[in-house]
Design a protein around this motif. Structure first.
Motif, mmCIF file in Angstrom:
data_model
loop_
_atom_site.group_PDB
_atom_site.id
_atom_site.type_symbol
_atom_site.label_atom_id
_atom_site.label_comp_id
_atom_site.label_asym_id
_atom_site.label_seq_id
_atom_site.Cartn_x
_atom_site.Cartn_y
_atom_site.Cartn_z
ATOM 1 N N SER A 1 -13.721 -28.823 17.147
ATOM 2 C CA SER A 1 -13.104 -27.821 16.266
ATOM 3 C C SER A 1 -13.807 -27.754 14.919
ATOM 4 O O SER A 1 -14.004 -26.672 14.350
ATOM 5 C CB SER A 1 -11.628 -28.149 16.041
ATOM 6 N N ALA B 1 -15.555 -24.624 13.362
ATOM 7 C CA ALA B 1 -15.161 -24.145 12.024
ATOM 8 C C ALA B 1 -16.376 -24.060 11.109
ATOM 9 O O ALA B 1 -16.461 -23.188 10.229
ATOM 10 C CB ALA B 1 -14.102 -25.073 11.427
ATOM 11 N N ASP C 1 -10.829 -19.369 10.613
ATOM 12 C CA ASP C 1 -10.165 -20.630 10.246
ATOM 13 C C ASP C 1 -9.512 -21.295 11.442
ATOM 14 O O ASP C 1 -8.933 -22.362 11.295
ATOM 15 C CB ASP C 1 -9.064 -20.350 9.207
ATOM 16 N N LYS C 2 -9.620 -20.641 12.591
ATOM 17 C CA LYS C 2 -8.900 -21.143 13.773
ATOM 18 C C LYS C 2 -9.343 -22.563 14.088
ATOM 19 O O LYS C 2 -8.517 -23.437 14.371
ATOM 20 C CB LYS C 2 -9.183 -20.208 14.956
ATOM 21 N N LEU D 1 -10.451 -24.856 12.125
ATOM 22 C CA LEU D 1 -9.906 -25.821 11.164
ATOM 23 C C LEU D 1 -8.475 -26.197 11.510
ATOM 24 O O LEU D 1 -8.086 -27.359 11.416
ATOM 25 C CB LEU D 1 -9.931 -25.218 9.748
ATOM 26 N N TRP D 2 -7.698 -25.145 11.869
ATOM 27 C CA TRP D 2 -6.298 -25.415 12.208
ATOM 28 C C TRP D 2 -6.194 -26.288 13.454
ATOM 29 O O TRP D 2 -5.375 -27.206 13.526
ATOM 30 C CB TRP D 2 -5.540 -24.093 12.432
ATOM 31 N N VAL D 3 -7.049 -26.015 14.433
ATOM 32 C CA VAL D 3 -7.055 -26.825 15.661
ATOM 33 C C VAL D 3 -7.442 -28.265 15.334
ATOM 34 O O VAL D 3 -6.822 -29.235 15.812
ATOM 35 C CB VAL D 3 -8.012 -26.227 16.726
ATOM 36 N N LEU E 1 -7.092 -29.781 12.488
ATOM 37 C CA LEU E 1 -6.010 -30.415 11.721
ATOM 38 C C LEU E 1 -4.896 -30.874 12.661
ATOM 39 O O LEU E 1 -4.383 -31.991 12.564
ATOM 40 C CB LEU E 1 -5.466 -29.417 10.702
ATOM 41 N N PHE E 2 -4.534 -29.997 13.595
ATOM 42 C CA PHE E 2 -3.471 -30.308 14.554
ATOM 43 C C PHE E 2 -3.870 -31.531 15.398
ATOM 44 O O PHE E 2 -3.079 -32.456 15.596
ATOM 45 C CB PHE E 2 -3.214 -29.084 15.446
#
Lengths: 116, 195
Positions: free
Chosen positions: B38, B42, B48-49, B51-53, B55-56
């Motif tokens: 991810s 990123a 930003d997808k 980054l969110w993945v 982070l999750f």
């Protein structure tokens, strides 16, 4: 005629030694248990002809286990084997209705009791 | 077929700790790879997808690591420390405090085996104690009458024979007991090879 025997002792070496004494005489070892609780379960499932029972064991001792076994089968044939003082425990064992008492360190006495 | 109620046989060895360790690695490795993937996505700068993945996945990985550490502490470190201190006491001859078995995983089974070993060692020692007591009692009061003396000696002989039968039940390390002698297992084998 050979008997079907359940050996109960917390020491695996004692179980092995008792089996070594009994098997050449034509008896069959159908089960082994390491404490009174396991002895009761195996007695119910295997219905042995004779049980050799150690007295001092963890979780449940041999005297308690024998009382439990006699409560559902008063014709049970139990021979107590112990290295404890014979004079002290023989009376209690006989009062329970056991077949006999033998000293662990003279385990061949079991054969005399079985043959009686 | 003989019914054996024994929990410490090698072929019945449970693998609960191993399964939990495999679960830990099967969660943490893919999550780590997902984070790396991810972050790389990123870094392309397209959305930003990624980054969110990342982070999750990082949060999930953190939870896995915390739970893994707690499990490691509770299921491995603490029981091993207890086992270690009990075995040290046993090695000093203190047999009155068995290993407390809290779970039947691999460590619990080691504890169970240690308890079984202690019971066997105690059996040998009690046998030796009984043996010396039974032999010394007649020796203390040897009768003068030869026929009575013969009886007492016969008793001592029988006690010795009982003891020998018991000791022959064991399998020894690099030693075998035969024909009243104690011989080396390995030396005999190497001599046989040389000849």
């Amino acid at each position: 005629m050979g008997k079907r025997i359940l050996i109960v002792d917390d020491s695996s070496m004692m179980r092995k030694m008792i089996a070594k004494i009994l098997q050449p005489e034509g008896h069959t070892i159908i089960g082994e248990a390491k404490n009174g609780l396991e002895a009761i379960d195996l007695y119910k499932s295997l219905q042995p002809d004779i049980v050799t029972m150690d007295i001092t064991m963890r979780d449940m001792d041999g005297l308690e286990a024998a009382k439990e076994i006699f409560s559902f089968d008063d014709s049970a044939q139990i021979i107590f084997l112990s290295n404890l003082d014979e004079e002290k425990y023989r009376e209690e064992v006989e009062r329970l209705g056991a077949l006999g008492f033998a000293n662990k360190h003279k385990a061949k006495e079991i054969l005399d009791i079985i043959n009686r | 077929m003989r019914a054996k109620v024994e929990m410490n046989k090698q072929d019945n060895c449970k693998q609960n700790l191993k399964k939990k360790a495999m679960l830990f690695f099967s969660l943490s490795i893919p999550l780590s790879l997902l984070i790396i993937g991810s972050m790389l996505y990123a870094s392309q700068g397209q959305s930003d997808k990624g980054l969110w993945v990342a982070l999750f996945a990082a949060v999930l990985l953190l939870v896995t690591l915390v739970l893994g550490s707690l499990f490691f502490q509770r299921s491995i470190v603490v029981p091993l420390q207890e086992l270690c201190s009990t075995v040290q006491r046993i090695s000093n001859g203190e047999f009155d405090n068995p290993v407390q078995i809290r779970t039947m995983d691999e460590i619990g089974q080691v504890g169970e085996s240690v308890n079984d070993l202690v019971i066997n060692v105690q059996e040998i020692l009690l046998y030796a104690w009984n043996h010396t007591h039974k032999n010394f009692t007649p020796l203390k009061e040897l009768p003068a009458d030869p026929s009575l003396l013969k009886n007492e000696i016969a008793k001592i002989y029988r006690e010795n024979e009982n003891m020998k039968e018991f000791l022959l039940t064991f399998t020894y390390f690099e030693v075998k007991l035969e024909h009243e002698k104690m011989v080396s297992d390995t030396l005999d084998d190497s001599n046989a090879d040389n000849s």
